[in-house]
Motif scaffolding. Sequence first.
Motif, mmCIF file in Angstrom:
data_model
loop_
_atom_site.group_PDB
_atom_site.id
_atom_site.type_symbol
_atom_site.label_atom_id
_atom_site.label_comp_id
_atom_site.label_asym_id
_atom_site.label_seq_id
_atom_site.Cartn_x
_atom_site.Cartn_y
_atom_site.Cartn_z
ATOM 1 N N UNK A 27 0.928 24.603 44.643
ATOM 2 C CA UNK A 27 2.161 24.562 45.433
ATOM 3 C C UNK A 27 3.221 23.662 44.814
ATOM 4 N N UNK A 28 2.814 22.782 43.896
ATOM 5 C CA UNK A 28 3.758 21.856 43.262
ATOM 6 C C UNK A 28 4.276 22.361 41.921
ATOM 7 N N UNK A 29 3.722 23.457 41.429
ATOM 8 C CA UNK A 29 4.087 23.929 40.094
ATOM 9 C C UNK A 29 5.438 24.642 40.109
ATOM 10 N N UNK A 91 10.764 18.145 46.196
ATOM 11 C CA UNK A 91 11.853 18.759 46.963
ATOM 12 C C UNK A 91 11.639 20.260 47.167
ATOM 13 N N UNK A 92 11.015 20.914 46.196
ATOM 14 C CA UNK A 92 10.681 22.335 46.268
ATOM 15 C C UNK A 92 11.903 23.214 46.545
ATOM 16 N N UNK A 97 12.190 26.078 36.201
ATOM 17 C CA UNK A 97 12.672 24.942 35.415
ATOM 18 C C UNK A 97 12.032 24.956 34.041
ATOM 19 N N UNK A 98 12.616 24.206 33.119
ATOM 20 C CA UNK A 98 12.036 24.012 31.793
ATOM 21 C C UNK A 98 12.664 22.762 31.197
ATOM 22 N N UNK A 99 12.104 22.317 30.083
ATOM 23 C CA UNK A 99 12.704 21.166 29.400
ATOM 24 C C UNK A 99 13.773 21.658 28.429
ATOM 25 N N UNK A 100 14.622 20.722 27.970
ATOM 26 C CA UNK A 100 15.685 21.073 27.022
ATOM 27 C C UNK A 100 15.406 20.381 25.681
ATOM 28 N N UNK A 158 16.818 25.924 37.882
ATOM 29 C CA UNK A 158 17.531 27.013 38.546
ATOM 30 C C UNK A 158 17.432 26.763 40.049
ATOM 31 N N UNK A 159 18.565 26.464 40.655
ATOM 32 C CA UNK A 159 18.598 26.063 42.061
ATOM 33 C C UNK A 159 19.537 26.978 42.836
#
Length: 231
Positions: A27-29, A91-92, A97-100, A158-159
């Motif tokens: 659930x946190x991934x 926050x979910x 998401x990914x790193x840059x 991505x939000x």
Amino acid sequence: VTLTGGDTKKAESLSLVVTALGRAPASNLLFRNSPQIGDQLVVSGMLGSMLLGSVVYKHGHKVPDSVKQVIDKALVQQRPPYKLGLVMSEARIAHSCTDISDGLQAACRNILAGTTLGIELDESKIPVHPTLIELAKKLELTPLQLSMAGGDWQFLYCIPKNQLHSLQLLEEKGDTALTVVGEVTHANGVWAKTLTGERKKLRYIEHDSFTNPLEGKSYFEFLSEPQDLFE
């Protein structure tokens, strides 16, 4: 037997790389290739500081002490915003998401992998450290080009638009600035609205010195000079 590999690079000296493995509740991934249409692209911290530091030292540019302090920190104290990562996970609100670590364009392409979606970046919103803006202009390196170099160890999320009101609180909890730099769209590929207001499609510019070893430059060397970034 498990074979664990890492990056393969050219270097004059020995480097050691450590990989940490762990577990997390499902659930946190946050996965990287699950964006949705209309998601806002949010980056953490500042981009381009690592590249500018590399250019200054490799080419012997004379810079003010204020600039030197910023680029030295970018070159030496490379720490991803771990606290922000935990805050965002709790926050979910992010769809992906990914790193840059390999640059903003590469991060965008990772997020789009396996989808038919696109991303449109707004170059005017790409966060460059205020102390480095004049240096970047002098070197004729645009915010978009600076963002492609990587090495700044920031995150890309991505939000959904209806969650943007949470960003200020997340910034405070995560001790890291958050900036909206673009949007997930129907248009395939990575596009950018330039500083002059033009809409252009970014070309894939990462250079592989192993496939072109005789005349190839490293990616950082390539981006140290003004480039045509568009198709």
